[in-house]
Scaffold this motif. Structure first.
Motif, PDB file in Angstrom:
ATOM      1  N   VAL A 122       8.501  11.200  54.048  1.00  0.00           N
ATOM      2  CA  VAL A 122       8.446  10.498  52.767  1.00  0.00           C
ATOM      3  C   VAL A 122       7.251  10.982  51.961  1.00  0.00           C
ATOM      4  N   LEU A 123       6.093  11.144  52.618  1.00  0.00           N
ATOM      5  CA  LEU A 123       4.892  11.567  51.910  1.00  0.00           C
ATOM      6  C   LEU A 123       5.057  12.955  51.289  1.00  0.00           C
ATOM      7  N   LYS A 124       5.866  13.800  51.904  1.00  0.00           N
ATOM      8  CA  LYS A 124       6.083  15.141  51.354  1.00  0.00           C
ATOM      9  C   LYS A 124       6.883  15.102  50.048  1.00  0.00           C
ATOM     10  N   THR A 125       7.776  14.133  49.959  1.00  0.00           N
ATOM     11  CA  THR A 125       8.698  14.089  48.817  1.00  0.00           C
ATOM     12  C   THR A 125       8.399  12.955  47.847  1.00  0.00           C
ATOM     13  N   ILE A 126       7.353  12.179  48.122  1.00  0.00           N
ATOM     14  CA  ILE A 126       7.113  10.949  47.375  1.00  0.00           C
ATOM     15  C   ILE A 126       6.812  11.222  45.906  1.00  0.00           C
ATOM     16  N   ASN A 129      -4.383  -0.008  57.814  1.00  0.00           N
ATOM     17  CA  ASN A 129      -4.606   0.145  56.378  1.00  0.00           C
ATOM     18  C   ASN A 129      -3.303   0.063  55.592  1.00  0.00           C
ATOM     19  N   GLY A 130      -2.343  -0.719  56.112  1.00  0.00           N
ATOM     20  CA  GLY A 130      -1.118  -0.905  55.343  1.00  0.00           C
ATOM     21  C   GLY A 130       0.102  -1.145  56.216  1.00  0.00           C
ATOM     22  N   PHE A 131       1.225  -1.134  55.548  1.00  0.00           N
ATOM     23  CA  PHE A 131       2.516  -1.389  56.193  1.00  0.00           C
ATOM     24  C   PHE A 131       3.546  -0.436  55.584  1.00  0.00           C
ATOM     25  N   PHE A 132       4.463   0.021  56.420  1.00  0.00           N
ATOM     26  CA  PHE A 132       5.536   0.907  55.965  1.00  0.00           C
ATOM     27  C   PHE A 132       6.841   0.446  56.595  1.00  0.00           C
ATOM     28  N   GLY A 133       7.893   0.396  55.808  1.00  0.00           N
ATOM     29  CA  GLY A 133       9.198   0.020  56.335  1.00  0.00           C
ATOM     30  C   GLY A 133      10.263   0.973  55.849  1.00  0.00           C
ATOM     31  N   TYR A 134      11.327   1.127  56.633  1.00  0.00           N
ATOM     32  CA  TYR A 134      12.441   1.962  56.185  1.00  0.00           C
ATOM     33  C   TYR A 134      13.726   1.556  56.896  1.00  0.00           C
ATOM     34  N   GLY A 180      11.128   3.619  47.530  1.00  0.00           N
ATOM     35  CA  GLY A 180      11.972   4.694  47.038  1.00  0.00           C
ATOM     36  C   GLY A 180      13.088   5.033  48.008  1.00  0.00           C
ATOM     37  N   ILE A 181      13.741   6.135  47.748  1.00  0.00           N
ATOM     38  CA  ILE A 181      14.883   6.599  48.525  1.00  0.00           C
ATOM     39  C   ILE A 181      14.650   8.055  48.925  1.00  0.00           C
ATOM     40  N   VAL A 182      15.005   8.407  50.172  1.00  0.00           N
ATOM     41  CA  VAL A 182      15.000   9.798  50.604  1.00  0.00           C
ATOM     42  C   VAL A 182      16.365  10.120  51.195  1.00  0.00           C
ATOM     43  N   PRO A 183      16.781  11.382  51.152  1.00  0.00           N
ATOM     44  CA  PRO A 183      18.059  11.755  51.762  1.00  0.00           C
ATOM     45  C   PRO A 183      18.040  11.519  53.272  1.00  0.00           C
ATOM     46  N   TYR A 184      19.096  10.975  53.782  1.00  0.00           N
ATOM     47  CA  TYR A 184      19.195  10.740  55.231  1.00  0.00           C
ATOM     48  C   TYR A 184      19.071  12.052  56.001  1.00  0.00           C
ATOM     49  N   SER A 185      19.564  13.141  55.420  1.00  0.00           N
ATOM     50  CA  SER A 185      19.538  14.434  56.112  1.00  0.00           C
ATOM     51  C   SER A 185      18.123  14.878  56.472  1.00  0.00           C
ATOM     52  N   THR A 234      21.582   8.064  52.357  1.00  0.00           N
ATOM     53  CA  THR A 234      20.229   7.704  51.925  1.00  0.00           C
ATOM     54  C   THR A 234      19.515   6.784  52.908  1.00  0.00           C
ATOM     55  N   VAL A 235      18.203   6.882  52.863  1.00  0.00           N
ATOM     56  CA  VAL A 235      17.306   5.975  53.584  1.00  0.00           C
ATOM     57  C   VAL A 235      16.347   5.378  52.557  1.00  0.00           C
ATOM     58  N   ALA A 236      16.237   4.054  52.559  1.00  0.00           N
ATOM     59  CA  ALA A 236      15.298   3.375  51.655  1.00  0.00           C
ATOM     60  C   ALA A 236      13.987   3.134  52.399  1.00  0.00           C
ATOM     61  N   TRP A 237      12.887   3.263  51.690  1.00  0.00           N
ATOM     62  CA  TRP A 237      11.577   3.005  52.289  1.00  0.00           C
ATOM     63  C   TRP A 237      10.737   2.165  51.329  1.00  0.00           C
TER      64      TRP A 237
END
Length: 471
Positions: free
Chosen positions: A312-316, A241-246, A218-223, A270-273
C-alpha cells in the motif's frame, strides 16, 4: 401525515424506506407524504469529488470513511426491509467471516470468528458474516430504492419544533418554509436538526468531539497483494504508532454465492485499506497538503513488516483525511415531533464497527413504534394534528428508551478499544500485544460481547416492548 427527513445519506434514505414499509394507511386511505431534503446532489452516480465537496461531513458525502463493515444485525434490518436490497448490497461488497488481529511485524496474535466456522462449499451457515464494502456502494443501493421525486435538493437553514402545532422547516435560499407533522433529523454528526431539540441554547450544548485520531483510506488491486490476504478475512494490524486495517472489497463476478452474506466467495479485483493514527489537531480537509500527508504515512509505517501495508505504501496517494468524531450522549433525541436518528443522535467511532448498523436499527425501531402508536390513534378515530403529534411523541419515547442504553454500551466499548490506535511507548505496545496474544488463546472472551451485538434483533425487541405495554 406529512413527514420531512433532513439528510439524504444512508440514514435518511433508509428512514424513508422503513416508513413506507411500516406506516399504516390513515382512515382516509391517502398515502402519507414523506420527503427527503438534502443540500447536495444525490444522483446515484455522483461522488463527492465530482461535486467538489470531498471534505464535507454532510449526510450524503459518499467517500466519508471510504470502506465500512455492516454487521449481521444491520444486514438483518436490510433483509427484513427488502431481501432484494440486501442481495444487491452484498453483491457489491465482500462477506468476511474471520477477524485477524496482528502485530506490526505481521504476526497473527488472535483470530475471531463471531459467525462461526466460515462456509465456502455452498452449504452456507446460519449466521450472516460481516459484509465489507465501500460507503458509496451501501448508500447507492439504498438510494436507488427511493423515488427521485421524493428527494429535494435544497439546503435547510432552520428546523423549529412546535409544541402546539405543525413543525416548520426553513431554507437557505429564502424559499417559503414548509410545515410537517414529523421531522426526522438524519443529517449527520454536525446536525442542524439537533438545534431544534435544544431551542433554548444559543450554542450546541452537545457538540461533536474530535477524538485526536484521524485516518486515511483507499483501494489497491487484489493482484498486488493476493499472496498475503487470507480469503474471507478482515485484518486489524496494531502498532505503537498507529493502526492499519484491510479487507477484500469485492467478490469474483462469477462466484456462485456472491450475493449471500452466509458464504465466503473467491476474491474480486480490489482490497480496501484504512489507517488511523494520532493527530493532535483536527485536520482541515480543504487546506490539506496531500503530498505531505503521503510522505508522513510512508515514514510512519516504513518499519512495519506486514507485506500488504508495504505494498500500500508503494502505491499510496492520499486524497483526504477523515477525523474521528463522536457525539456525546444526548439526554433526548426528540422534541415535539422532531426526532434524531443515526449520527445526528449518536455518532460512533469507527472502532465500533457499528456506525451504519446502529443507524439502520434506529430507523427500523422508530418506524415500528410509530406504526403501533399511529394505528392505535386511527383505531380510536383520532386523526387530527394534536392526536398525530401525540402518537409521534409516544413512539419517540419508546424509541429512545430502547435505543439509548444499547447505543451507549456500544459507544463505551468502542472508546476503550480505540485507545489501541493511539501512539504508545515501546513498553505499552508490547503490553498490548501480550493482551491480544492472551485473547488469541481464549477468543470467546471477545467473541461473546461481539456476538451479542451481532445477534441483536431490533424488530423482536420492539415487539417485546409493545407486547409488554399491552399486558
Amino acid at each position: 401525515m406529512k413527514i420531512v427527513i433532513i439528510g439524504g445519506g444512508i440514514s435518511g434514505c433508509a428512514a424513508y424506506l422503513q416508513l413506507r414499509k411500516h406506516l399504516p394507511k390513515p382512515p382516509s386511505g391517502e398515502e402519507h407524504s414523506i420527503t427527503i431534503y438534502e443540500a447536495y446532489s444525490t444522483d446515484v452516480d455522483t461522488t463527492a469529488e465530482d461535486r467538489g465537496d470531498a471534505g464535507a461531513t454532510h449526510s450524503s458525502t459518499l467517500v466519508v470513511g471510504g470502506g465500512l463493515g455492516v454487521g449481521a444485525n444491520g444486514l438483518n434490518v436490510l433483509k427484513r426491509l427488502d431481501a432484494e436490497l440486501l442481495r444487491d448490497i452484498v453483491r457489491g461488497g465482500y462477506s468476511a467471516a474471520i477477524m485477524n488481529m496482528k502485530s506490526r511485524n505481521g504476526t497473527v496474535l488472535a483470530r475471531m470468528r463471531p459467525a462461526g466456522k466460515p462456509a465456502m462449499d455452498g452449504k452456507g451457515q446460519k449466521t450472516m458474516n460481516m459484509v465489507c464494502c465501500t460507503r458509496h456502494n451501501l448508500w447507492r443501493e439504498i438510494r436507488i430504492k427511493v423515488p427521485d421525486e421524493n428527494i429535494v435538493t435544497k439546503r435547510v437553514s432552520e428546523v423549529i419544533a412546535n409544541q402546539n402545532g405543525l413543525n416548520v422547516v426553513h431554507f437557505s435560499d429564502g424559499s417559503p418554509p414548509i410545515e410537517a407533522d414529523m421531522i426526522i433529523g438524519a443529517d449527520g454528526l454536525k446536525s442542524l436538526t439537533k438545534k431544534a431539540i435544544f431551542p433554548d441554547e444559543k450554542q450546541d450544548p452537545y457538540p461533536p468531539h474530535y477524538e485526536g485520531l484521524s485516518g486515511v483510506g483507499g483501494i489497491v488491486p487484489y493482484s498486488l497483494v493476493k499472496d498475503h490476504v487470507e480469503i474471507g478475512s478482515m485484518n486489524l494490524v496494531m502498532g505503537g504508532n498507529g493502526f492499519f486495517g484491510y479487507f477484500i472489497a469485492d467478490s469474483a463476478v462469477d462466484a456462485p454465492y456472491r450475493d449471500s452474506a452466509n458464504h465466503i466467495s473467491p476474491p474480486g479485483d480490489t482490497v480496501a485499506w484504512w489507517s488511523t493514527y494520532t493527530v493532535d489537531e483536527c485536520p482541515n480537509p480543504r487546506s490539506l497538503d496531500k503530498s505531505v500527508v503521503t510522505g508522513q504515512l510512508r515514514e510512519r509505517y516504513a518499519h512495519w513488516k506486514d507485506p500488504v501495508i508495504q505494498q500500500v505504501l508503494k502505491t499510496i496517494e492520499v486524497k483526504n483525511m477523515y477525523p474521528t468524531w463522536i457525539v456525546p450522549p444526548l439526554p433526548t433525541w426528540e422534541r415535539d415531533g422532531v426526532v434524531l436518528v443515526g449520527d445526528a443522535a449518536h455518532a460512533l467511532p469507527p472502532t465500533s464497527g457499528q456506525g451504519c448498523s446502529q443507524a439502520l436499527e434506529d430507523v427500523e425501531c422508530l418506524s415500528m413504534f410509530l406504526k403501533h402508536s399511529l394505528q392505535k390513534a386511527y383505531d380510536e378515530k383520532h386523526i387530527d394534528v394534536a392526536s398525530q403529534k401525540q402518537a409521534i411523541k409516544e413512539a419517540a419515547k419508546e424509541y429512545m428508551a430502547l435505543r439509548q442504553p444499547h447505543v451507549k454500551k456500544i459507544l463505551d466499548g468502542a472508546q476503550q478499544r480505540q485507545n489501541m490506535k493511539r501512539d504508545k511507548t515501546l513498553i505499552e505496545e508490547y503490553v498490548m500485544y501480550a493482551f491480544m496474544w492472551i485473547i488469541g488463546w481464549f477468543p470467546w472472551v471477545m467473541e461473546k460481547p461481539l456476538k451479542q451485538v451481532l445477534d441483536y434483533n431490533i424488530a423482536e425487541e420492539v415487539k417485546r416492548v409493545i407486547n409488554e405495554r399491552k399486558s
